[in-house]
Each structure stands twice: as C-alpha cells, then as structure tokens.
Design a protein around this motif. Structure first.
Motif, PDB file in Angstrom:
ATOM      1  N   MET A 102       7.729 -23.695  -6.906  1.00  0.00           N
ATOM      2  CA  MET A 102       8.989 -23.624  -6.159  1.00  0.00           C
ATOM      3  C   MET A 102       9.458 -25.011  -5.751  1.00  0.00           C
ATOM      4  SD  MET A 102       9.328 -20.326  -3.669  1.00  0.00           S
ATOM      5  CE  MET A 102       7.690 -20.356  -3.014  1.00  0.00           C
ATOM      6  N   ALA A 103       8.506 -25.835  -5.318  1.00  0.00           N
ATOM      7  CA  ALA A 103       8.855 -27.183  -4.861  1.00  0.00           C
ATOM      8  C   ALA A 103       9.307 -28.064  -6.011  1.00  0.00           C
ATOM      9  CB  ALA A 103       7.655 -27.814  -4.155  1.00  0.00           C
ATOM     10  N   THR A 104       8.630 -27.942  -7.151  1.00  0.00           N
ATOM     11  CA  THR A 104       8.949 -28.833  -8.267  1.00  0.00           C
ATOM     12  C   THR A 104      10.063 -28.301  -9.162  1.00  0.00           C
ATOM     13  OG1 THR A 104       7.149 -27.816  -9.553  1.00  0.00           O
ATOM     14  CG2 THR A 104       6.652 -29.847  -8.359  1.00  0.00           C
ATOM     15  N   GLU A 105      10.009 -27.036  -9.513  1.00  0.00           N
ATOM     16  CA  GLU A 105      10.981 -26.503 -10.473  1.00  0.00           C
ATOM     17  C   GLU A 105      12.358 -26.274  -9.860  1.00  0.00           C
ATOM     18  OE1 GLU A 105       9.844 -23.837 -13.696  1.00  0.00           O
ATOM     19  OE2 GLU A 105       7.845 -23.748 -12.768  1.00  0.00           O
ATOM     20  N   GLY A 106      12.410 -26.068  -8.555  1.00  0.00           N
ATOM     21  CA  GLY A 106      13.720 -25.971  -7.920  1.00  0.00           C
ATOM     22  C   GLY A 106      14.485 -27.274  -8.096  1.00  0.00           C
ATOM     23  N   GLU A 107      13.798 -28.373  -7.846  1.00  0.00           N
ATOM     24  CA  GLU A 107      14.432 -29.682  -7.996  1.00  0.00           C
ATOM     25  C   GLU A 107      14.664 -30.010  -9.467  1.00  0.00           C
ATOM     26  OE1 GLU A 107      16.555 -32.419  -6.201  1.00  0.00           O
ATOM     27  OE2 GLU A 107      15.405 -30.859  -5.180  1.00  0.00           O
ATOM     28  N   ALA A 108      13.753 -29.574 -10.334  1.00  0.00           N
ATOM     29  CA  ALA A 108      13.927 -29.808 -11.769  1.00  0.00           C
ATOM     30  C   ALA A 108      15.204 -29.139 -12.271  1.00  0.00           C
ATOM     31  CB  ALA A 108      12.715 -29.283 -12.541  1.00  0.00           C
ATOM     32  N   ALA A 109      15.454 -27.926 -11.813  1.00  0.00           N
ATOM     33  CA  ALA A 109      16.669 -27.215 -12.225  1.00  0.00           C
ATOM     34  C   ALA A 109      17.916 -27.952 -11.752  1.00  0.00           C
ATOM     35  CB  ALA A 109      16.657 -25.787 -11.681  1.00  0.00           C
ATOM     36  N   ALA A 110      17.850 -28.490 -10.526  1.00  0.00           N
ATOM     37  CA  ALA A 110      18.996 -29.237  -9.989  1.00  0.00           C
ATOM     38  C   ALA A 110      19.257 -30.494 -10.814  1.00  0.00           C
ATOM     39  CB  ALA A 110      18.743 -29.595  -8.529  1.00  0.00           C
ATOM     40  N   ILE A 111      18.195 -31.206 -11.150  1.00  0.00           N
ATOM     41  CA  ILE A 111      18.342 -32.435 -11.950  1.00  0.00           C
ATOM     42  C   ILE A 111      18.850 -32.101 -13.345  1.00  0.00           C
ATOM     43  CG2 ILE A 111      17.076 -34.344 -13.017  1.00  0.00           C
ATOM     44  CD1 ILE A 111      15.216 -34.275 -10.562  1.00  0.00           C
ATOM     45  N   ALA A 112      18.319 -31.030 -13.935  1.00  0.00           N
ATOM     46  CA  ALA A 112      18.750 -30.623 -15.274  1.00  0.00           C
ATOM     47  C   ALA A 112      20.237 -30.295 -15.305  1.00  0.00           C
ATOM     48  CB  ALA A 112      17.938 -29.418 -15.747  1.00  0.00           C
ATOM     49  N   ALA A 113      20.761 -29.832 -14.168  1.00  0.00           N
ATOM     50  CA  ALA A 113      22.163 -29.439 -14.115  1.00  0.00           C
ATOM     51  C   ALA A 113      23.108 -30.607 -14.365  1.00  0.00           C
ATOM     52  CB  ALA A 113      22.479 -28.782 -12.765  1.00  0.00           C
ATOM     53  N   TYR A 114      22.686 -31.819 -14.002  1.00  0.00           N
ATOM     54  CA  TYR A 114      23.588 -32.961 -14.228  1.00  0.00           C
ATOM     55  C   TYR A 114      23.048 -33.955 -15.257  1.00  0.00           C
ATOM     56  CZ  TYR A 114      20.631 -35.366 -10.701  1.00  0.00           C
ATOM     57  OH  TYR A 114      19.581 -35.893  -9.990  1.00  0.00           O
ATOM     58  N   ARG A 115      21.818 -33.700 -15.760  1.00  0.00           N
ATOM     59  CA  ARG A 115      21.250 -34.688 -16.669  1.00  0.00           C
ATOM     60  C   ARG A 115      21.016 -34.139 -18.084  1.00  0.00           C
ATOM     61  NH1 ARG A 115      16.165 -37.790 -14.221  1.00  0.00           N
ATOM     62  NH2 ARG A 115      17.747 -38.551 -12.762  1.00  0.00           N
ATOM     63  N   ARG A 116      21.053 -32.832 -18.270  1.00  0.00           N
ATOM     64  CA  ARG A 116      20.710 -32.263 -19.568  1.00  0.00           C
ATOM     65  C   ARG A 116      21.683 -32.685 -20.659  1.00  0.00           C
ATOM     66  NH1 ARG A 116      25.201 -30.856 -19.726  1.00  0.00           N
ATOM     67  NH2 ARG A 116      26.203 -28.874 -19.267  1.00  0.00           N
ATOM     68  N   ALA A 135      12.132 -30.282 -19.519  1.00  0.00           N
ATOM     69  CA  ALA A 135      12.499 -31.317 -20.486  1.00  0.00           C
ATOM     70  C   ALA A 135      13.900 -31.856 -20.216  1.00  0.00           C
ATOM     71  CB  ALA A 135      12.411 -30.759 -21.906  1.00  0.00           C
ATOM     72  N   ALA A 136      14.789 -30.980 -19.728  1.00  0.00           N
ATOM     73  CA  ALA A 136      16.174 -31.374 -19.478  1.00  0.00           C
ATOM     74  C   ALA A 136      16.329 -32.287 -18.267  1.00  0.00           C
ATOM     75  CB  ALA A 136      17.056 -30.133 -19.305  1.00  0.00           C
ATOM     76  N   THR A 137      15.243 -32.463 -17.494  1.00  0.00           N
ATOM     77  CA  THR A 137      15.305 -33.440 -16.397  1.00  0.00           C
ATOM     78  C   THR A 137      15.209 -34.859 -16.952  1.00  0.00           C
ATOM     79  OG1 THR A 137      12.885 -33.535 -16.066  1.00  0.00           O
ATOM     80  CG2 THR A 137      14.115 -31.830 -14.846  1.00  0.00           C
ATOM     81  N   ASN A 138      14.661 -34.974 -18.176  1.00  0.00           N
ATOM     82  CA  ASN A 138      14.402 -36.285 -18.782  1.00  0.00           C
ATOM     83  C   ASN A 138      13.506 -37.146 -17.882  1.00  0.00           C
ATOM     84  OD1 ASN A 138      16.088 -36.258 -21.336  1.00  0.00           O
ATOM     85  ND2 ASN A 138      17.594 -35.628 -19.808  1.00  0.00           N
ATOM     86  N   ASN A 139      12.600 -36.443 -17.213  1.00  0.00           N
ATOM     87  CA  ASN A 139      11.628 -37.085 -16.329  1.00  0.00           C
ATOM     88  C   ASN A 139      10.253 -36.556 -16.718  1.00  0.00           C
ATOM     89  OD1 ASN A 139       9.800 -37.505 -14.130  1.00  0.00           O
ATOM     90  ND2 ASN A 139      11.521 -37.792 -12.730  1.00  0.00           N
TER      91      ASN A 139
END
Length: 236
Positions: free
Chosen positions: A104-118, A156-160
């Motif tokens: 929850m802590a990591t993937e919530g933020e991953a989804a947010a980052i993917a939203a603008y970086r994918r 992967a879509a976080t590019n991190n």
C-alpha cells in the motif's frame, strides 16, 4: 461525476450491512437466492460495481455462495470462514498482511508517479495485462500471473528501478490468492471480476494522468485485499 472509490466502499458497506442483517435474522435463509444484480442496483440506487463489491465481501465472509449460471445463494448458517486451509496457508496469513501493508505504501505512490511519467509503450503493457486478466476470468483459468503482470507494468511505468525491484522481490506471491489455493476467492468469478474492475479504475486514472486518483485507486484496491485477509486471520 462518478462515485469515488471511498464513496463506493461506503455504499457497498451499506448494502453489505442490509443483506447480512437479513441473513442473520432469518429473512433470507440457507439456500435462498439473493436478488439479481440489476434488482439490487434498482432497489438500492447503486451501481453494478457497488453491488459486485458487496457480494464479493459477503462471499469472503461466508454469507453467500455464487453458483455459476444460476445466481448467488445464502450459505450455511454460522459457516463463515470455515475454509479447509492447510497449515502452510494458515501460517502465511500474517506475512501476507505485512506484505499488503508494505505494498500500500509503495504501490500507491508508484501508481501516482506512473500517471505522469508513463510512456505510450508502458501504457500499452498495462492495458495488455489488464485485457489478459479479463480473458482468463471469462475462460475460468488462473489469473494470478496476469494480475502480477499488471502491477509490475505499473511499477515499470514509474521509470524508477527501486519500485520495480521492490515488487520483483515478492514475485508472483505478491498476489495473495496465489498463496491460498484452498480459498474460494482464488477461482470465484464474482470476486475476480471485482478485482478486475479495481484494476480498470487504477488504469483509467493513470491513462488520464491523474496522480491523486491513481494513488487512491491503488490504495483502495490493496486495502480491500487487506480487509479480506484480516477477516480470514480472525477466523483461524
């Protein structure tokens, strides 16, 4: 404007409480068929997604049992969570809850980052994994691998690389039902359809480049899973 994930959860809980009360008071007895999805939608003024979330939770708690091609029926009284889990499965429950808390802590933020970086290619990978899961549900085949692919595509879509490595550390066991083959949820069409709809919400938020909505959709998705395994832990 559509209902938010939190709003759907509230509406679903109201429907859960109503149906559970009818079952526990005997208004709905063992073997009785629940109203159909369209009937529940009409009676309670809610969406099909809300109805399916409520049915999935009642199913997880042992109150009802879907019968393929026939409908959803009331289960045995006092039969909540009496699944025949193996000792290995029972011992895995605490670790599963810890893993979901971390995700929850990591993937919530991953989804947010993917939203603008994918990238367009990464978006296509997410769509592909999501379509594959839908097809597997329709075919009655195992879905855990496609579920994991969807979450890995978001990482992967976080590019991190750290988000990717964190999820890769768990591997396919990141999908809890892959560790609990004796749970009815592992092959239950209603439950799996609910999971897929949660994925659709996450994907939609990422595609529309809405980080806040993507974060909340992912957290709601993982919180729903955490809730199911907490219920399971309490029953052992």
């Amino acid at each position: 404007m559509g209902t938010t994930p939190r709003g759907r959860q509230r509406l679903a809980q109201q429907l859960i409480d109503h149906l559970r009360s009818q079952i526990e008071t005997g208004m709905l007895k063992k073997g009785d068929q629940l109203p159909t999805e369209p009937q529940l939608e009409s009676s309670f003024g809610v969406s099909r997604t809300v109805v399916r979330e409520a049915i999935a939770d009642l199913r997880a708690a042992g109150y009802v049992k879907p019968v393929q091609g026939k409908g959803v029926f009331v289960s045995e009284p006092n039969h909540h969570q009496t699944f025949n889990l193996t000792p290995v499965e029972i011992n895995s429950i605490p670790e599963t809850l810890e893993m979901l808390e971390f995700r929850m802590a990591t993937e919530g933020e991953a989804a947010a980052i993917a939203a603008y970086r994918r990238t367009a290619e990464q978006e296509s990978a997410m769509r592909s994994a999501n379509r594959r899961m839908a097809l597997l549900i329709d075919e009655g085949k195992p879905t855990a691998e496609a579920d994991y692919e969807f979450h890995m595509a978001i990482a992967a879509a976080t590019n991190n690389r750290f988000y990717i490595e964190a999820l890769r550390h768990f591997g396919p066991r990141a999908i809890p039902r892959s560790q609990f083959p004796n749970l009815p949820d592992a092959s239950d069409t209603h439950y799996l359809t609910k999971v897929h709809l949660e994925h659709v919400e996450i994907l939609s938020a990422i595609v529309e480049q809405d980080p806040d909505r993507a974060r909340q959709a992912m957290r709601s998705h993982l919180m729903a899973s955490q809730k199911r395994y907490r219920i399971l832990a309490e029953s052992q």
